[in-house]
Write a protein that holds these residues in place. Structure first.
Motif, PDB file in Angstrom:
ATOM      1  N   VAL A   1       0.849  -1.187   0.000  1.00  0.00           N
ATOM      2  CA  VAL A   1       0.000   0.000   0.000  1.00  0.00           C
ATOM      3  C   VAL A   1       0.888   1.241   0.000  1.00  0.00           C
ATOM      4  CG1 VAL A   1      -1.819   1.265   1.221  1.00  0.00           C
ATOM      5  CG2 VAL A   1      -1.806  -1.238   1.243  1.00  0.00           C
ATOM      6  N   ILE A   2       0.584   2.188  -0.885  1.00  0.00           N
ATOM      7  CA  ILE A   2       1.427   3.378  -1.058  1.00  0.00           C
ATOM      8  C   ILE A   2       0.691   4.632  -0.594  1.00  0.00           C
ATOM      9  CG2 ILE A   2       2.723   4.771  -2.723  1.00  0.00           C
ATOM     10  CD1 ILE A   2       2.647   2.256  -4.569  1.00  0.00           C
ATOM     11  N   SER A   3       1.357   5.461   0.191  1.00  0.00           N
ATOM     12  CA  SER A   3       0.802   6.751   0.607  1.00  0.00           C
ATOM     13  C   SER A   3       1.943   7.766   0.692  1.00  0.00           C
ATOM     14  CB  SER A   3       0.077   6.639   1.952  1.00  0.00           C
ATOM     15  OG  SER A   3       0.956   6.203   2.970  1.00  0.00           O
ATOM     16  N   TYR A   4       1.585   9.017   0.939  1.00  0.00           N
ATOM     17  CA  TYR A   4       2.603  10.071   1.022  1.00  0.00           C
ATOM     18  C   TYR A   4       2.371  10.910   2.265  1.00  0.00           C
ATOM     19  CZ  TYR A   4       5.313  14.287   0.037  1.00  0.00           C
ATOM     20  OH  TYR A   4       6.193  15.327   0.134  1.00  0.00           O
ATOM     21  N   GLN A   5       3.443  11.264   2.930  1.00  0.00           N
ATOM     22  CA  GLN A   5       3.395  12.108   4.125  1.00  0.00           C
ATOM     23  C   GLN A   5       4.263  13.337   3.870  1.00  0.00           C
ATOM     24  OE1 GLN A   5       2.293  10.062   7.122  1.00  0.00           O
ATOM     25  NE2 GLN A   5       1.911  11.878   8.344  1.00  0.00           N
ATOM     26  N   GLY A   6       3.611  14.486   3.671  1.00  0.00           N
ATOM     27  CA  GLY A   6       4.347  15.692   3.315  1.00  0.00           C
ATOM     28  C   GLY A   6       4.575  16.630   4.480  1.00  0.00           C
ATOM     29  N   ASP A   7       5.155  16.110   5.550  1.00  0.00           N
ATOM     30  CA  ASP A   7       5.340  16.903   6.766  1.00  0.00           C
ATOM     31  C   ASP A   7       6.748  17.435   6.936  1.00  0.00           C
ATOM     32  OD1 ASP A   7       2.696  16.555   7.510  1.00  0.00           O
ATOM     33  OD2 ASP A   7       3.126  14.678   8.536  1.00  0.00           O
ATOM     34  N   GLY A   8       7.553  17.389   5.886  1.00  0.00           N
ATOM     35  CA  GLY A   8       8.863  17.993   5.971  1.00  0.00           C
ATOM     36  C   GLY A   8      10.011  17.024   5.764  1.00  0.00           C
ATOM     37  N   PHE A   9      11.200  17.587   5.795  1.00  0.00           N
ATOM     38  CA  PHE A   9      12.457  16.865   5.613  1.00  0.00           C
ATOM     39  C   PHE A   9      12.803  16.107   6.894  1.00  0.00           C
ATOM     40  CE2 PHE A   9      17.114  16.865   6.063  1.00  0.00           C
ATOM     41  CZ  PHE A   9      17.522  16.320   4.863  1.00  0.00           C
ATOM     42  N   VAL A  10      13.022  14.808   6.786  1.00  0.00           N
ATOM     43  CA  VAL A  10      13.324  13.968   7.950  1.00  0.00           C
ATOM     44  C   VAL A  10      14.844  13.837   8.108  1.00  0.00           C
ATOM     45  CG1 VAL A  10      13.081  11.700   9.016  1.00  0.00           C
ATOM     46  CG2 VAL A  10      11.189  12.663   7.675  1.00  0.00           C
ATOM     47  N   LYS A  11      15.367  14.383   9.192  1.00  0.00           N
ATOM     48  CA  LYS A  11      16.808  14.268   9.449  1.00  0.00           C
ATOM     49  C   LYS A  11      17.158  12.820   9.803  1.00  0.00           C
ATOM     50  CE  LYS A  11      17.911  18.982  10.907  1.00  0.00           C
ATOM     51  NZ  LYS A  11      18.523  19.830  11.970  1.00  0.00           N
ATOM     52  N   ASP A  12      18.287  12.354   9.316  1.00  0.00           N
ATOM     53  CA  ASP A  12      18.689  10.969   9.568  1.00  0.00           C
ATOM     54  C   ASP A  12      19.920  10.875  10.470  1.00  0.00           C
ATOM     55  OD1 ASP A  12      20.591  11.922   7.823  1.00  0.00           O
ATOM     56  OD2 ASP A  12      20.291  10.392   6.280  1.00  0.00           O
ATOM     57  N   ASP A  13      20.173  11.930  11.233  1.00  0.00           N
ATOM     58  CA  ASP A  13      21.366  11.958  12.099  1.00  0.00           C
ATOM     59  C   ASP A  13      21.398  10.827  13.130  1.00  0.00           C
ATOM     60  OD1 ASP A  13      21.698  14.257  10.695  1.00  0.00           O
ATOM     61  OD2 ASP A  13      21.352  15.631  12.367  1.00  0.00           O
ATOM     62  N   ASP A  14      20.231  10.388  13.581  1.00  0.00           N
ATOM     63  CA  ASP A  14      20.172   9.398  14.661  1.00  0.00           C
ATOM     64  C   ASP A  14      20.141   7.963  14.165  1.00  0.00           C
ATOM     65  OD1 ASP A  14      17.623   9.533  13.539  1.00  0.00           O
ATOM     66  OD2 ASP A  14      16.617   9.079  15.444  1.00  0.00           O
ATOM     67  N   ALA A  15      20.202   7.752  12.854  1.00  0.00           N
ATOM     68  CA  ALA A  15      19.988   6.418  12.282  1.00  0.00           C
ATOM     69  C   ALA A  15      20.920   5.354  12.851  1.00  0.00           C
ATOM     70  CB  ALA A  15      20.116   6.472  10.762  1.00  0.00           C
ATOM     71  N   GLY A  16      22.190   5.729  13.122  1.00  0.00           N
ATOM     72  CA  GLY A  16      23.147   4.737  13.605  1.00  0.00           C
ATOM     73  C   GLY A  16      23.212   4.608  15.103  1.00  0.00           C
ATOM     74  N   ASP A  17      22.403   5.382  15.830  1.00  0.00           N
ATOM     75  CA  ASP A  17      22.487   5.401  17.295  1.00  0.00           C
ATOM     76  C   ASP A  17      21.287   4.762  17.999  1.00  0.00           C
ATOM     77  OD1 ASP A  17      24.851   6.900  16.975  1.00  0.00           O
ATOM     78  OD2 ASP A  17      23.692   8.766  16.885  1.00  0.00           O
ATOM     79  N   ILE A  18      20.350   4.225  17.240  1.00  0.00           N
ATOM     80  CA  ILE A  18      19.102   3.740  17.837  1.00  0.00           C
ATOM     81  C   ILE A  18      19.242   2.308  18.336  1.00  0.00           C
ATOM     82  CG2 ILE A  18      16.646   3.333  17.429  1.00  0.00           C
ATOM     83  CD1 ILE A  18      16.877   5.347  15.102  1.00  0.00           C
ATOM     84  N   ASP A  19      18.778   2.062  19.571  1.00  0.00           N
ATOM     85  CA  ASP A  19      18.693   0.708  20.116  1.00  0.00           C
ATOM     86  C   ASP A  19      17.287   0.197  19.802  1.00  0.00           C
ATOM     87  OD1 ASP A  19      18.292  -1.575  21.703  1.00  0.00           O
ATOM     88  OD2 ASP A  19      19.697  -0.877  23.231  1.00  0.00           O
ATOM     89  N   TYR A  20      17.167  -0.607  18.757  1.00  0.00           N
ATOM     90  CA  TYR A  20      15.852  -1.012  18.286  1.00  0.00           C
ATOM     91  C   TYR A  20      15.158  -2.014  19.202  1.00  0.00           C
ATOM     92  CZ  TYR A  20      16.718   1.557  14.001  1.00  0.00           C
ATOM     93  OH  TYR A  20      16.964   2.554  13.086  1.00  0.00           O
ATOM     94  N   ASP A  21      15.905  -2.709  20.038  1.00  0.00           N
ATOM     95  CA  ASP A  21      15.283  -3.605  21.017  1.00  0.00           C
ATOM     96  C   ASP A  21      14.567  -2.793  22.097  1.00  0.00           C
ATOM     97  OD1 ASP A  21      16.115  -5.943  19.765  1.00  0.00           O
ATOM     98  OD2 ASP A  21      18.056  -5.930  20.790  1.00  0.00           O
ATOM     99  N   ASP A  22      15.214  -1.728  22.556  1.00  0.00           N
ATOM    100  CA  ASP A  22      14.558  -0.847  23.521  1.00  0.00           C
ATOM    101  C   ASP A  22      13.358  -0.148  22.896  1.00  0.00           C
ATOM    102  OD1 ASP A  22      16.226  -1.457  25.601  1.00  0.00           O
ATOM    103  OD2 ASP A  22      17.528   0.299  25.368  1.00  0.00           O
ATOM    104  N   LEU A  23      13.510   0.255  21.653  1.00  0.00           N
ATOM    105  CA  LEU A  23      12.421   0.928  20.958  1.00  0.00           C
ATOM    106  C   LEU A  23      11.210   0.011  20.826  1.00  0.00           C
ATOM    107  CD1 LEU A  23      11.526   3.479  19.471  1.00  0.00           C
ATOM    108  CD2 LEU A  23      12.492   2.506  17.373  1.00  0.00           C
ATOM    109  N   LEU A  24      11.465  -1.276  20.614  1.00  0.00           N
ATOM    110  CA  LEU A  24      10.386  -2.245  20.475  1.00  0.00           C
ATOM    111  C   LEU A  24       9.548  -2.321  21.754  1.00  0.00           C
ATOM    112  CD1 LEU A  24       9.045  -4.471  18.748  1.00  0.00           C
ATOM    113  CD2 LEU A  24      10.666  -6.088  19.761  1.00  0.00           C
TER     114      LEU A  24
END
Length: 310
Positions: free
Chosen positions: A103-126
Motif C-alpha cells: 500500500v502506497i501513501s505520502y506524508q508531506g510533513d517535511g524533511f526527515v533528518k537521519d542523524d540518529d539512524a546509527g544510534d538507535i537501540d531497536y530492542d529498547d524501541l520495540l
C-alpha cells in the motif's frame, strides 16, 4: 428435547451440502470482484509528493479508489484517505487466501533528518512500541476493531544511507486470529516528505515480501528538485521527528495504531455469515442476506438458530 435432536440430525445431514453451496457462491462472488478491478502497469505519476512509480516486474498497480475499497470493504480496515494506490503481485488477486499487497501513501510533513539512524537501540524501541500498541487498543475496541498485539520484529529496522530509505517489518496479531499479520514498512525520504510503502501480508509471505524489496525500492522515485539531497535549509521545513520516530510510529500520532493494516477482516466474516444464513434457510425455510454489520448479524443468527428444549 425432540426438537434439539431433530436440529442436530438435520445439521449433520445438511451442513456438508450447505458448506459446498456457500463455497461455490463465495468463489463466484470473489471472482466477480477480481474481474471488476482495473490494474495498470508502466509509469504512474503519483498524485502527491512529486514522484513517479514505475510498476516493477512481477506486480500490477491499483489506483487509490480501488485500493481503498479493498482495504475497507474487503479487508475490514478503517478508511485512510492518504492512500495513493497499491502494488499487487502478479498471479494473486486481492481475495485469494494467499493475497498480499504493498500500500502506497505520502506524508508531506517535511524533511526527515537521519542523524540518529546509527544510534538507535531497536530492542529498547520495540518495548516502547509494544506499550504504545496496548494503550491504543482501547480506542480500537471503541471503534469496533479487534485489539492488536505487537509480537516483535519480523525484520529488524535498517536504514540505507545511500538510497535514503528506511525499512523494517512487524509481526502483529489481530484479535483471536490464528495466523499473524505481517506489516513490512518502507519509507522513501524526499526533500519535503516521504513515500510510505507498507506490505500487508501474512507471516507465511515474509520470504516472498523480502525478496521483492529491492525491486520495490527502485520503483518509486522523487522527481528532480524534490529528492532528499535537494533539501534547502534556508527555505524547507524540517519534520518534527527523526528516523527513530518513524519506526516507533510517532508520525502516526493523529490516527494512532488505526494506521496498522489488517488482512481479510471481512472476507472471513462473509464466509461465516453465509454459512449461518444457509443453515437457517435449510432448517427454518427463511431467506437471509449478509449485511455489512458483522457483530449484529452473527449474534442475531446465533440466537435465532439456538434450539430450545420443550
Amino acid at each position: 428435547m425432540k426438537k434439539t435432536l431433530l436440529v442436530l440430525l438435520l445439521s449433520a445431514f445438511f451442513i456438508p451440502k450447505i458448506a459446498a453451496q456457500n463455497s461455490d457462491t463465495l468463489v463466484a462472488y470473489y471472482e466477480n470482484i477480481e474481474k471488476s478491478l482495473k490494474y495498470e502497469s508502466g509509469k504512474i505519476t503519483l498524485p502527491e509528493g512529486d514522484g513517479t512509480l514505475n510498476v516493477p516486474k512481477g506486480f500490477k498497480f491499483l489506483n487509490a479508489t480501488q485500493t481503498q475499497d479493498v482495504l475497507s470493504n474487503l479487508w475490514g480496515n478503517p478508511e485512510d484517505k492518504t492512500v495513493l494506490g497499491s502494488l499487487v503481485p502478479d498471479g494473486k488477486g486481492v481475495t485469494h487466501a494467499n493475497s498480499w499487497m504493498f500500500v502506497i501513501s505520502y506524508q508531506g510533513d517535511g524533511f526527515v533528518k537521519d542523524d540518529d539512524a546509527g544510534d538507535i537501540d531497536y530492542d529498547d524501541l520495540l518495548k516502547t512500541m509494544k506499550e504504545d500498541v496496548q494503550a491504543e487498543n482501547e480506542e480500537r475496541k471503541k471503534g469496533g476493531y479487534p485489539e492488536v498485539q505487537l509480537i516483535g520484529w519480523a525484520s529488524k529496522p535498517y536504514y540505507d544511507n545511500t538510497l535514503k530509505v528506511l525499512h523494517w517489518a512487524k509481526e502483529l496479531k489481530f484479535g483471536k486470529d490464528e495466523a499473524n499479520t505481517l506489516n513490512y514498512d518502507l519509507r522513501v525520504l524526499g526533500r519535503k516528505g516521504m513515500y510510505n510503502i507498507s506490505a500487508v501480508a501474512g507471516m507465511d509471505e515474509l520470504a516472498e515480501v523480502k525478496a521483492s524489496i529491492p525491486g520495490i525500492l527502485k520503483s518509486i522515485k522523487f522527481n528532480d528538485g524534490h529528492k532528499y539531497l535537494d533539501f534547502d535549509a534556508d527555505t524547507d521545513t524540517v519534520a518534527a521527528w527523526t528516523i527513530g520516530g518513524l519506526v516507533a510510529g510517532k508520525v502516526l500520532a493523529k490516527v494512532g495504531f488505526f494506521a496498522i493494516i489488517a488482512k481479510f477482516g471481512k472476507i472471513i466474516f462473509l464466509a461465516i455469515a453465509a454459512a449461518f444464513a444457509g443453515l437457517r434457510k435449510f432448517l427454518f425455510g427463511k431467506k437471509d442476506q449478509v449485511t455489512t454489520r458483522p457483530q449484529e448479524e452473527e449474534t442475531a443468527l446465533l440466537e435465532e438458530n439456538t434450539p430450545k428444549e420443550e
